[in-house]
Design an enzyme around this catalytic site. Structure first.
Site, PDB file in Angstrom:
ATOM      1  N   GLY A 233       0.766  -1.240   0.000  1.00 16.24           N
ATOM      2  CA  GLY A 233       0.000   0.000   0.000  1.00 16.24           C
ATOM      3  C   GLY A 233       0.798   1.291   0.000  1.00 16.24           C
ATOM      4  N   PRO A 269       4.698  -5.196  -0.835  1.00 21.61           N
ATOM      5  CG  PRO A 269       6.909  -4.442  -1.003  1.00 21.61           C
ATOM      6  CD  PRO A 269       6.064  -5.525  -0.377  1.00 21.61           C
ATOM      7  CB  CYS A 338     -15.530   2.594 -29.579  1.00 23.07           C
ATOM      8  SG  CYS A 338     -14.657   2.298 -31.095  1.00 23.07           S
ATOM      9  CD  GLU A 339     -16.135   1.757 -23.530  1.00 26.04           C
ATOM     10  OE1 GLU A 339     -16.870   2.518 -22.843  1.00 26.04           O
ATOM     11  OE2 GLU A 339     -16.390   0.564 -23.739  1.00 26.04           O
ATOM     12  CE1 TYR A 367      -1.804  -3.552  -8.520  1.00 28.23           C
ATOM     13  CE2 TYR A 367      -0.684  -1.548  -7.842  1.00 28.23           C
ATOM     14  CZ  TYR A 367      -1.123  -2.821  -7.565  1.00 28.23           C
ATOM     15  OH  TYR A 367      -0.888  -3.361  -6.323  1.00 28.23           O
TER      16      TYR A 367
HETATM   17  N1  LLP Z   1      -1.342  -7.080  -0.732  1.00 31.00           N
HETATM   18  C1  LLP Z   1      -2.657  -7.191  -0.996  1.00 31.00           C
HETATM   19  C2  LLP Z   1      -3.442  -8.179  -0.261  1.00 31.00           C
HETATM   20  C3  LLP Z   1      -3.245  -6.378  -1.977  1.00 31.00           C
HETATM   21  O1  LLP Z   1      -4.531  -6.485  -2.238  1.00 31.00           O
HETATM   22  C4  LLP Z   1      -2.440  -5.432  -2.678  1.00 31.00           C
HETATM   23  C5  LLP Z   1      -3.015  -4.579  -3.711  1.00 31.00           C
HETATM   24  C6  LLP Z   1      -1.068  -5.367  -2.384  1.00 31.00           C
HETATM   25  C7  LLP Z   1      -0.562  -6.191  -1.383  1.00 31.00           C
HETATM   26  C8  LLP Z   1      -0.122  -4.421  -3.075  1.00 31.00           C
HETATM   27  O2  LLP Z   1      -0.448  -3.090  -2.853  1.00 31.00           O
HETATM   28  P1  LLP Z   1       0.530  -1.905  -3.351  1.00 31.00           P
HETATM   29  O3  LLP Z   1       1.796  -1.966  -2.517  1.00 31.00           O
HETATM   30  O4  LLP Z   1       0.823  -2.110  -4.780  1.00 31.00           O
HETATM   31  O5  LLP Z   1      -0.255  -0.684  -3.097  1.00 31.00           O
HETATM   32  N2  LLP Z   1      -5.176  -1.317  -9.508  1.00 31.00           N
HETATM   33  C9  LLP Z   1      -4.993  -0.324  -8.490  1.00 31.00           C
HETATM   34  C10 LLP Z   1      -4.334  -0.869  -7.253  1.00 31.00           C
HETATM   35  C11 LLP Z   1      -5.045  -2.059  -6.662  1.00 31.00           C
HETATM   36  C12 LLP Z   1      -4.304  -2.666  -5.514  1.00 31.00           C
HETATM   37  C13 LLP Z   1      -4.877  -3.981  -5.162  1.00 31.00           C
HETATM   38  N3  LLP Z   1      -4.230  -4.627  -4.079  1.00 31.00           N
HETATM   39  C14 LLP Z   1      -4.231   0.851  -9.079  1.00 31.00           C
HETATM   40  O6  LLP Z   1      -3.963   0.836 -10.273  1.00 31.00           O
HETATM   41  O7  LLP Z   1      -3.928   1.812  -8.392  1.00 31.00           O
END
Ligand code: LLP
Length: 404
Positions: A233, A269, A338-339, A367
């Site tokens: 996160g 992460p 087309c959106e 992502y």
């Molecule tokens: N652990 C779990 C259980 C998760 O669900 C996630 C992300 C992470 C770790 C990794 O989180 P990060 O460090 O990358 O913030 N598609 C969205 C982000 C969705 C995140 C989903 N879960 C975007 O493009 O911002």
């Protein structure tokens, strides 16, 4: 990434040359930035040397995961496909954690057979299913339970996961019941408490609050957790002058927590490891004039980079060659799909563009490609890894024939 003699370069390679040689749209990753991010992440928490499990969902490129593995990282996976990819990249199963609210029996079976570190269960039914499968296999399985700490991560609502209205994890009451269930089971070894409150978090306070909640709950369980999985996160700066996460404050909060609880910390992460490593190179196909703004129609679209359409996310756009003339009209950068949501951003006072100019979108390493699709039957972009002057194709561009 910087301009050298007005030409935008990643490491020692000019974007313009990449576009010419490999065509567009193309994803590029900077190896030195990846290395820097991993080393910084480790340095930020070095006093308690956590197990760092890279969130595969943020970037599923096999070759990139192989590079990440070389730094000793494990993996956080959320599907059988991601687990297979992590294993294929050579990640040690004892460094793999499996999260997700809907693991199927098939996926649980596979994870058990591969002897991964932890299955982080997210419901009563899932724990019963793990118990049932483990019994058939005559095995004792290490699991974690994901707690929903009811903490507002103060991020976009679409990527917030730790509030009670979110589908993730279990509430305190269920958590306590499940701890007792696990204690009685012969086939389950409860080793971990896991949490993940959301993504793109820039304020350390929700993390502090989350640790406080976990601390209180652990006391109530009277159980020794070998691992505490704090999820991922950690946010990054998508725009100049945006807020930065205070890692030092987060580190202090964890150290305080560890004084009372001598567990091994796990992190998951994704974005903070690969987000600012990636760029999407694209070509201006047409410039379509309109009353108040001009549409800059790119050859990259929402199927290649979904974040703006999905969350209103902003990615910085830069021209590959700097010129002095500024556009008098607003530019709206769009794709050919087309959106109406196939739009990246609108910018005032951007440098005057011409058709066939090359631009890049920044910070798309997390992502970006992993959320891409074949919508409108568009082949997926190529992916390149750049190290110094070396360019390695780490995924070939899809061909139309692959899609037929
Ligand atoms: N652990 C779990 C259980 C998760 O669900 C996630 C992300 C992470 C770790 C990794 O989180 P990060 O460090 O990358 O913030 N598609 C969205 C982000 C969705 C995140 C989903 N879960 C975007 O493009 O911002």
């Amino acid at each position: 990434m910087k301009y050298i003699k007005k030409k935008l370069t990643i490491e020692n390679v000019k974007i313009h040359d990449i576009a010419k040689k490999f065509n567009t749209p193309t994803y590029c990753y900077s190896y030195s930035q990846l290395k820097k991010n991993i080393n910084n992440f480790k340095k930020n928490f070095k006093t308690f040397s956590p197990l760092i499990c890279f969130a595969i969902k943020s970037n599923t490129n096999l070759n990139l995961i192989r590079e990440i593995k070389k730094f000793g990282l494990g993996a956080d996976v959320v599907s059988m496909g991601e687990l297979m990819m992590a294993l294929k990249a050579g990640i040690n199963p004892k460094k793999i954690v499996f999260s997700g609210v809907g693991k199927t029996s098939n996926e649980i079976n596979y994870a058990i057979d591969k002897k991964i570190l932890l299955i982080n269960a997210e419901s009563k039914s899932e724990i019963r299913e793990i118990d049932r499968i483990a019994k058939i296999k005559k095995r004792k399985i290490q699991i974690g339970i994901r707690l929903n700490p009811n903490t507002d991560a103060k991020t976009l609502s679409q990527i917030s996961t730790g509030k009670k209205e979110n589908k993730f994890g279990v509430n305190e009451k269920t958590f306590l019941q499940l701890v007792n269930y696990c204690k009685k089971s012969k086939n389950i070894n409860l080793e971990c408490l896991s949490v993940h409150i959301g993504s793109q978090i820039l304020d350390y306070k929700p993390y502090e609050k989350m640790l406080h909640t976990i601390d209180k709950i652990i006391v109530k369980t009277n159980h020794k957790f070998k691992f505490i999985d704090l999820g991922g996160g950690m946010g990054i700066s998508y725009e100049d002058n945006s807020k930065k996460l205070n890692y030092s404050k987060y580190n202090i909060a964890i150290k305080k927590f560890l004084k009372k609880n001598s567990s091994k910390i796990i992190f998951e992460p994704g974005r903070s490891i690969v987000g600012n490593v990636g760029y999407l190179i694209s070509k201006v196909i047409y410039i379509k004039e309109n009353d108040k703004k001009d549409f800059v129609i790119l050859d990259a679209a929402m199927n290649d980079l979904m974040r703006p359409a999905l969350y209103g996310a902003i990615h910085k756009i830069l021209p590959s060659i700097k010129r002095n003339q500024i556009s008098k009209k607003i530019y709206e950068f769009v794709g050919p799909i087309c959106e109406s949501t196939d739009k990246f951003t609108s910018l005032k006072k951007f440098q005057k563009l011409k058709e066939n100019d090359i631009i890049i979108m920044c910070d798309v390493g997390a992502y970006g490609m992993s959320l891409s699709s074949n919508y409108n039957l568009r082949p997926k972009p190529a992916e390149l890894l750049i190290e110094g002057s070396k360019i390695k194709v780490i995924k070939k561009r899809q061909k139309h024939t692959d899609l037929m």
